[in-house]
Design a protein around this motif. Structure first.
Motif, short mmCIF file in Angstrom:
data_model
loop_
_atom_site.label_atom_id
_atom_site.label_comp_id
_atom_site.label_asym_id
_atom_site.label_seq_id
_atom_site.Cartn_x
_atom_site.Cartn_y
_atom_site.Cartn_z
N LEU A 158 -25.93 -17.09 18.97
CA LEU A 158 -24.92 -16.26 19.64
C LEU A 158 -23.91 -17.14 20.36
CD1 LEU A 158 -26.98 -14.03 18.94
CD2 LEU A 158 -26.51 -13.01 21.17
N GLY A 159 -24.40 -18.20 21.01
CA GLY A 159 -23.49 -19.11 21.70
C GLY A 159 -22.56 -19.82 20.73
N MET A 160 -23.08 -20.29 19.59
CA MET A 160 -22.24 -20.99 18.61
C MET A 160 -21.19 -20.05 18.02
SD MET A 160 -24.66 -23.67 16.54
CE MET A 160 -25.55 -22.40 15.65
N LEU A 161 -21.56 -18.80 17.77
CA LEU A 161 -20.60 -17.83 17.25
C LEU A 161 -19.46 -17.60 18.24
CD1 LEU A 161 -23.17 -15.35 15.70
CD2 LEU A 161 -21.31 -16.43 14.42
N ALA A 162 -19.81 -17.47 19.53
CA ALA A 162 -18.78 -17.26 20.55
C ALA A 162 -17.84 -18.47 20.63
CB ALA A 162 -19.43 -16.98 21.90
N CYS A 163 -18.40 -19.67 20.54
CA CYS A 163 -17.56 -20.88 20.60
C CYS A 163 -16.61 -20.94 19.41
CB CYS A 163 -18.44 -22.13 20.63
SG CYS A 163 -19.31 -22.38 22.19
N ALA A 164 -17.09 -20.56 18.21
CA ALA A 164 -16.24 -20.59 17.02
C ALA A 164 -15.07 -19.61 17.17
CB ALA A 164 -17.06 -20.25 15.78
N MET A 165 -15.33 -18.44 17.77
CA MET A 165 -14.26 -17.48 17.97
C MET A 165 -13.23 -18.02 18.96
SD MET A 165 -14.28 -13.69 19.62
CE MET A 165 -14.20 -14.45 21.23
N LEU A 166 -13.70 -18.58 20.07
CA LEU A 166 -12.79 -19.09 21.09
C LEU A 166 -12.03 -20.31 20.61
CD1 LEU A 166 -15.10 -18.67 24.21
CD2 LEU A 166 -13.04 -17.36 23.69
N ASP A 167 -12.58 -20.99 19.60
CA ASP A 167 -11.93 -22.17 19.04
C ASP A 167 -10.82 -21.78 18.05
OD1 ASP A 167 -11.66 -24.93 18.99
OD2 ASP A 167 -12.91 -25.13 17.21
#
Length: 411
Positions: free
Chosen positions: A348-357
């Motif tokens: 979940l954390g990696m998915l959120a980082c990819a979106m914010l990136d």
């Protein structure tokens, strides 16, 4: 002063081991393990056939993390005839369990029981070793045998409760054993602090077992009993707050997190050196209370002391996400992922980082990989974070939940 006394005694009677052994005890209490080892080795040279001295050396090496030396001494000791203490088998098996050598620990404990069949500690030790090595029916038998030897002692009931709760997944049986343990006597070798710690562990595990049976009200009462028993201990407050979060009631969690925080602060101020475990819990408490900047500082300190702490890496990552630092958070989630690629919380954390990136291609790849890896065990829906909070004890801030809703529509 005691050290000077024993040094004078050794000078006047250099061939007597009593002064050397007492000197070693004092040096250990002072934290001078190197000098204590020299005193013990000198005593062993003077009386090479003294099994008590050999056992003290083995215990010293085990306590100071010199496990190869400890193992060598213990392995020799348990094969020797003579007036050997059951503690040699108990300590040797306990050390092997800590090293992960569960089957060898079970063999050592069984040999000890064969030599000292009426020793309660060895029976409990055997149950521990059999349970950890996967021999569960035999472990239950060993604990029951210990109970017959000393029906007024709680240790066997407590350890059997742990076996039922943690390995056999039979929380109702665990509840019975924990409740029995709370009515009995603790280990007489423990000091008052150790006795309190043991009772607190039983209270907390009883609450966990009751929660696993689905009886949240009884679990709450068990935690209140723990608070009444030791009102200055932060853990029952912390666990009760976590239970409220799992039940979807963050408002009820807040006062308990606040109470836990007060007690954690007092405990940390009393410590001569920072304790990473306490810092980690303090970071969680601050994060839950919305004091994310302070929480991040605590978690950073934890990772400085324990750089491979995967839970701290992920939790620090979520804190940095809340603080608007997705690039730094991504590094932490990536580090945790390399060690635990199947941990859904990290995904979940990696998915959120990819979106914010602002990397839609990477986000799309991660979503597809998520679906493949978890094969509908977890599904990317708006309710997934709430599901994980309810069923698996995770927690996500309001800020992250907003990000999650944006993530589901992003590609």
């Amino acid at each position: 002063r005691a050290l000077d006394t024993f040094s004078d005694y050794i000078q006047r009677a250099p061939l007597k081991t009593l002064g050397l052994l007492n000197r070693a005890n004092v040096l250990q209490e002072l934290g001078d393990d190197g000098a204590a080892e020299k005193a013990l080795l000198r005593a062993a040279q003077l009386e090479p056939g003294n099994l008590d001295i050999q056992q003290r050396l083995a215990t010293h090496y085990s306590r100071t993390g010199q496990t190869d030396k400890a193992r060598r001494y213990y392995a020799q000791l348990v094969k020797l005839p003579g007036n050997l203490s059951p503690d040699a088998f108990i300590n040797y098996a306990a050390m092997l369990l800590q090293l992960g050598d569960t089957r060898e620990a079970a063999v050592v404990a069984a040999n000890g029981v064969a030599r000292f069949p009426d020793d309660y500690g060895l029976r409990v030790n055997l149950g521990n070793a059999l349970g950890d090595s996967g021999q569960h029916p035999q472990a239950v038998d060993a604990y029951r045998a210990a109970m017959r030897l000393q029906p007024a002692r709680l240790d066997a009931h407590y350890n059997l409760g742990n076996l039922y709760l943690q390995q056999l997944k039979q929380p109702r049986k665990a509840v019975q054993e924990y409740r029995t343990a709370l009515k009995l006597q603790g280990d007489p070798a423990l000091d008052a602090s150790g006795q309190r710690e043991q009772r607190m562990d039983i209270h907390l595990n009883l609450a966990s077992a009751l929660a696993d049976t689905g009886d949240a009200n009884a679990a709450g009462r068990a935690l209140q009993d723990a608070i009444d028993d030791a009102p200055d201990d932060y853990r029952p407050w912390y666990n009760r707050a976590a239970m409220a979060l799992s039940a979807g009631n963050p408002a009820a969690a807040t006062p308990d997190f606040e109470a836990a925080g007060v007690r954690l602060d007092a405990l940390q101020r009393a410590q001569a050196q920072p304790d990473p475990a306490l810092q980690e819990h303090a970071g969680y408490v601050l994060f839950h209370l919305g004091r994310t900047g302070e929480a991040a500082i605590r978690m950073q300190q934890v990772l400085q002391a324990q750089p491979d702490n995967i839970d701290a890496q992920r939790n620090y990552g979520y804190m940095l996400l809340d603080l608007g630092r997705p690039q730094d958070a991504k590094q932490l989630f990536d580090q945790a992922f390399t060690r635990e690629p199947d941990e859904v919380d990290g995904w979940l954390g990696m998915l959120a980082c990819a979106m914010l990136d602002s990397d839609p291609a990477q986000l799309g790849r991660l979503k597809r990989q998520f679906d493949q890896r978890f094969d509908r065990r977890y599904v990317l829906t708006a309710g997934l974070p709430a599901q994980l909070m309810r069923s698996e004890g995770y927690w996500y801030s309001d800020r992250f939940l907003q990000l999650w809703r944006q993530l589901l529509v992003a590609e």
